[in-house]
Scaffold this motif. Sequence first.
Motif, mmCIF file in Angstrom:
data_model
loop_
_atom_site.group_PDB
_atom_site.id
_atom_site.type_symbol
_atom_site.label_atom_id
_atom_site.label_comp_id
_atom_site.label_asym_id
_atom_site.label_seq_id
_atom_site.Cartn_x
_atom_site.Cartn_y
_atom_site.Cartn_z
ATOM 1 N N VAL A 1 23.279 13.562 3.098
ATOM 2 C CA VAL A 1 24.200 12.580 2.517
ATOM 3 C C VAL A 1 24.691 13.039 1.147
ATOM 4 C CG1 VAL A 1 24.398 10.228 1.624
ATOM 5 C CG2 VAL A 1 23.201 10.641 3.785
ATOM 6 N N LEU A 2 23.777 13.480 0.293
ATOM 7 C CA LEU A 2 24.167 13.905 -1.054
ATOM 8 C C LEU A 2 25.071 15.135 -1.015
ATOM 9 C CD1 LEU A 2 20.755 13.452 -2.918
ATOM 10 C CD2 LEU A 2 22.791 12.015 -3.086
ATOM 11 N N THR A 3 24.776 16.066 -0.103
ATOM 12 C CA THR A 3 25.617 17.252 0.037
ATOM 13 C C THR A 3 27.018 16.868 0.488
ATOM 14 O OG1 THR A 3 23.689 18.619 0.587
ATOM 15 C CG2 THR A 3 25.844 19.486 1.172
ATOM 16 N N ARG A 4 27.112 15.906 1.405
ATOM 17 C CA ARG A 4 28.430 15.452 1.864
ATOM 18 C C ARG A 4 29.225 14.828 0.712
ATOM 19 N NH1 ARG A 4 30.649 14.128 6.846
ATOM 20 N NH2 ARG A 4 29.295 15.815 7.558
ATOM 21 N N LEU A 5 28.529 14.161 -0.204
ATOM 22 C CA LEU A 5 29.213 13.529 -1.334
ATOM 23 C C LEU A 5 29.788 14.548 -2.315
ATOM 24 C CD1 LEU A 5 26.844 10.520 -2.039
ATOM 25 C CD2 LEU A 5 29.241 10.387 -1.362
ATOM 26 N N LEU A 6 29.360 15.813 -2.216
ATOM 27 C CA LEU A 6 29.979 16.844 -3.038
ATOM 28 C C LEU A 6 31.419 17.097 -2.623
ATOM 29 C CD1 LEU A 6 27.142 19.532 -3.279
ATOM 30 C CD2 LEU A 6 27.958 18.048 -5.107
ATOM 31 N N ALA A 7 31.698 16.888 -1.348
ATOM 32 C CA ALA A 7 33.037 17.162 -0.819
ATOM 33 C C ALA A 7 33.868 15.895 -0.644
ATOM 34 C CB ALA A 7 32.928 17.891 0.528
ATOM 35 N N GLU A 8 33.209 14.755 -0.489
ATOM 36 C CA GLU A 8 33.925 13.502 -0.254
ATOM 37 C C GLU A 8 33.471 12.470 -1.284
ATOM 38 O OE1 GLU A 8 33.618 12.201 3.755
ATOM 39 O OE2 GLU A 8 33.666 14.232 4.564
ATOM 40 N N ARG A 9 34.409 11.694 -1.763
ATOM 41 C CA ARG A 9 34.096 10.724 -2.814
ATOM 42 C C ARG A 9 33.230 9.587 -2.291
ATOM 43 N NH1 ARG A 9 36.512 10.367 -7.723
ATOM 44 N NH2 ARG A 9 36.350 8.406 -8.860
ATOM 45 N N THR A 10 33.447 9.183 -1.060
ATOM 46 C CA THR A 10 32.664 8.107 -0.466
ATOM 47 C C THR A 10 32.264 8.505 0.949
ATOM 48 O OG1 THR A 10 34.641 6.991 0.406
ATOM 49 C CG2 THR A 10 33.879 6.324 -1.784
ATOM 50 N N GLN B 1 42.529 7.507 -2.944
ATOM 51 C CA GLN B 1 43.228 6.330 -3.410
ATOM 52 C C GLN B 1 43.481 5.330 -2.269
ATOM 53 O OE1 GLN B 1 46.709 7.985 -5.185
ATOM 54 N NE2 GLN B 1 45.641 8.689 -7.021
ATOM 55 N N GLN B 2 43.151 5.731 -1.054
ATOM 56 C CA GLN B 2 43.394 4.827 0.059
ATOM 57 C C GLN B 2 42.492 3.622 -0.031
ATOM 58 O OE1 GLN B 2 42.771 7.270 3.463
ATOM 59 N NE2 GLN B 2 44.789 8.200 3.389
ATOM 60 N N GLU B 3 42.906 2.579 0.607
ATOM 61 C CA GLU B 3 42.148 1.328 0.608
ATOM 62 C C GLU B 3 40.789 1.535 1.255
ATOM 63 O OE1 GLU B 3 43.945 -2.756 1.712
ATOM 64 O OE2 GLU B 3 43.190 -1.876 3.551
ATOM 65 N N MET B 4 39.778 0.941 0.666
ATOM 66 C CA MET B 4 38.438 1.121 1.227
ATOM 67 C C MET B 4 38.049 -0.110 2.029
ATOM 68 S SD MET B 4 36.049 0.585 -2.118
ATOM 69 C CE MET B 4 36.126 -0.931 -3.068
ATOM 70 N N THR B 5 37.297 0.131 3.080
ATOM 71 C CA THR B 5 36.821 -0.942 3.945
ATOM 72 C C THR B 5 35.313 -0.921 3.924
ATOM 73 O OG1 THR B 5 38.731 -0.678 5.376
ATOM 74 C CG2 THR B 5 36.840 -1.874 6.282
ATOM 75 N N VAL B 6 34.717 -2.079 3.688
ATOM 76 C CA VAL B 6 33.264 -2.147 3.606
ATOM 77 C C VAL B 6 32.774 -3.366 4.363
ATOM 78 C CG1 VAL B 6 33.083 -0.957 1.400
ATOM 79 C CG2 VAL B 6 33.413 -3.413 1.432
ATOM 80 N N ASP B 7 31.529 -3.327 4.778
ATOM 81 C CA ASP B 7 30.879 -4.487 5.385
ATOM 82 C C ASP B 7 30.480 -5.465 4.289
ATOM 83 O OD1 ASP B 7 31.104 -3.696 7.928
ATOM 84 O OD2 ASP B 7 29.105 -2.798 8.074
ATOM 85 N N GLU B 8 30.825 -6.699 4.481
ATOM 86 C CA GLU B 8 30.410 -7.701 3.499
ATOM 87 C C GLU B 8 29.059 -8.272 3.929
ATOM 88 O OE1 GLU B 8 32.646 -11.008 0.989
ATOM 89 O OE2 GLU B 8 32.676 -11.376 3.132
#
Length: 258
Positions: free
Chosen positions: A158-167, A251-258
């Motif tokens: 997961v942490l390695t993936r976050l190096l390439a992707e912001r979320t 900058q795209q809209e983010m979708t999350v579980d509430e």
Amino acid sequence: MRQSRTPIILPSSGTQLFIADVPEIAVREAVVNAVMHRDHRVRGPIQVEHSPDWVSVRSPGGFVNGVGVDNLLVTKSTTRNAALVNALRLLNLGEAAGVGVDRMVADMLRYGHRPPSFETDGGYVMVTLRGGRPNNAWTVFVAGLPVEIRDDPNAMIVLTRLLAERTVDGESLSAALLRDDDAAESVLRTMTNVEPATASRYLGDLVEREVLVKTSTASRGPSVAYGKGPKFPRTKRGSRTRGTTPSTKQQQEMTVDE
């Protein structure tokens, strides 16, 4: 002895580490796994090839039934020879079956390398560890994490993936973690220690502070979407925020579980 070692000083403690180009724990586990899980009914030696920055270990026989390259991280380990596994454990050469691959993955990723690669044609299994000089900044960062995070292959993926992707989310991580979306989201919740109810409170607070605004009509569930609010941190033209200028995708809209 043939590997070069990179000295890295940990600022928090002043401790100096000497990191081999191919991490030692990963090499050890690759060799022990080959001895432990090879098919001893098949004649032939275990072959180890190496250069200064990569090591490959090839063992006779394929994977046992139910185990393959695509499920190594999630399938319960099955051994061909329980007596051999117990002997290696008593000699402190191997731990319980099923932890070798996890250790290889975590050990490679904690220094900024690619995870180990596996291949087989049914007659052999080969694991290759591709190293090189460690990523100094990444190594220092990981060394400061709790041991249960840096030793967890899922957390390191997961942490390695976050190096390439912001979320990241469960859907985007499921393939990397070899798990379905729900199981991948469970890994994220374990890492962040944020349950859905807590996340809902965080989101409510951000909406109240106008950092986020709700952009969907849904009131709950995965279809609830949020976008940037009037007080969302803005990036000045020509400058960077947190070391990088957000891309169009970020900058795209983010979708999350509430």
